[in-house]
Design an enzyme around this catalytic site. Structure first.
Site, PDB file in Angstrom:
ATOM      1  N   GLY A 110       1.896   4.845   3.780  1.00  0.00           N
ATOM      2  CA  GLY A 110       2.808   4.028   2.999  1.00  0.00           C
ATOM      3  C   GLY A 110       3.713   4.859   2.114  1.00  0.00           C
ATOM      4  O   GLY A 110       4.927   4.621   2.033  1.00  0.00           O
TER       5      GLY A 110
ATOM      6  N   TYR B  84     -13.291  -3.194  11.120  1.00  0.00           N
ATOM      7  CA  TYR B  84     -11.932  -2.661  11.068  1.00  0.00           C
ATOM      8  C   TYR B  84     -11.190  -2.870  12.381  1.00  0.00           C
ATOM      9  O   TYR B  84     -10.066  -3.381  12.413  1.00  0.00           O
ATOM     10  CB  TYR B  84     -11.974  -1.174  10.725  1.00  0.00           C
ATOM     11  CG  TYR B  84     -10.629  -0.501  10.765  1.00  0.00           C
ATOM     12  CD1 TYR B  84      -9.717  -0.668   9.730  1.00  0.00           C
ATOM     13  CD2 TYR B  84     -10.263   0.313  11.836  1.00  0.00           C
ATOM     14  CE1 TYR B  84      -8.471  -0.050   9.759  1.00  0.00           C
ATOM     15  CE2 TYR B  84      -9.024   0.940  11.882  1.00  0.00           C
ATOM     16  CZ  TYR B  84      -8.134   0.753  10.833  1.00  0.00           C
ATOM     17  OH  TYR B  84      -6.902   1.360  10.875  1.00  0.00           O
TER      18      TYR B  84
ATOM     19  N   GLY C  52       0.824  -1.200   0.000  1.00  0.00           N
ATOM     20  CA  GLY C  52       0.000   0.000   0.000  1.00  0.00           C
ATOM     21  C   GLY C  52       0.858   1.248   0.000  1.00  0.00           C
ATOM     22  O   GLY C  52       0.527   2.252   0.638  1.00  0.00           O
TER      23      GLY C  52
END
Length: 252
Positions: free
Chosen positions: A30, A174, A24
């Site tokens: 990232g 999540y 990512g």
């Protein structure tokens, strides 16, 4: 890299020829992690599900950045990336998704599967794929980008990392996937030999695609600084821990 206090141990300068992979890596934390590692002389592979987006990020970062197509949920993609990257010293498992912030009564199984496929199973798949290369490295480092909202301790009592009263019980897909990431981090550290340093980072709320549409969020570069410091821990550094972006140890 910002000069902030981080961890009660030394970090080391990367050895010449050190290689990192950031999943990512084409946006958000990232991308900032890749940038900071490149600035320190590390050869960086940007793992991007969308190769065009990865190439655009590489252009932004400069000629030293490399790009590899990598969909962490697709085993053939992971296997191909392992072959293309070759040797590896630093693995940053940053790729993640947030399919929604609903509580259990509003969360679908599809949302749960989406979160776990990327955040947990994808992380494990990439780690397993690159373990042979990491074993060949003299200073192997694995950094899993997790979340303070995955801390069971912080989830069960008010904490400084997020608005506990507002989010209590929400984001079950999540947040529970990040709790699993924390467990995987600890068990991976316990399973590997002492030259490995395997840690998780709670980056705090950042302005990234993960929270698109939210008005709050700090600078992704600040969180990336924490990732980079964990990626460059000295050989006597800690392993099997969850760290907050500001360098303090976070509870499981």
């Amino acid at each position: 890299m910002k000069d902030i206090a981080f961890l009660p141990v030394e970090i080391r300068r990367p050895a010449p020829g050190s290689v990192a992979l950031v999943t990512g890596g084409n946006s958000g934390i990232g991308l900032e992690t890749a940038k900071q590692l490149l600035d320190l002389g590390v050869e960086v592979w940007i793992g991007a599900r969308d190769l065009d987006k990865g190439r655009r990020a590489a252009v932004e970062l400069g000629s030293a950045a490399r790009v590899v197509q990598l969909d962490v949920t697709d085993p053939p993609s992971v296997a191909a990336a392992v072959q293309q990257v070759g040797e590896l010293d630093i693995l940053v498992n940053n790729a993640g998704v947030n399919p929604g912030n609903d509580a259990i009564d509003g969360t679908t199984l599809e949302q749960l599967r989406m979160a776990y496929e990327t955040n947990v199973f994808g992380l494990i798949s990439v780690t397993q794929g690159f373990l042979p290369a990491l074993h060949r490295s003299p200073h192997p480092r694995i950094v899993n980008v997790s979340s303070g909202t995955g801390s069971l301790t912080w989830n069960s009592s008010p904490n400084p990392q997020f608005d506990w009263e507002r989010v209590q019980g929400g984001g079950v897909a999540y947040r529970s996937s990040k709790t699993a990431v924390n467990a995987v981090t600890l068990l991976t550290a316990q399973a590997l030999d002492e030259k490995f340093k395997v840690n998780a980072l709670a980056p705090g709320l950042r302005r990234t695609n993960l929270i698109a549409g939210m008005s709050a969020g700090g600078d992704p570069a600040e969180a990336a600084t924490g990732v980079v410091r964990l990626a460059l821990l000295a050989d006597d550094g800690p392993t099997g821990a969850l760290w907050s972006w500001d360098g303090t140890r976070a509870p499981w």
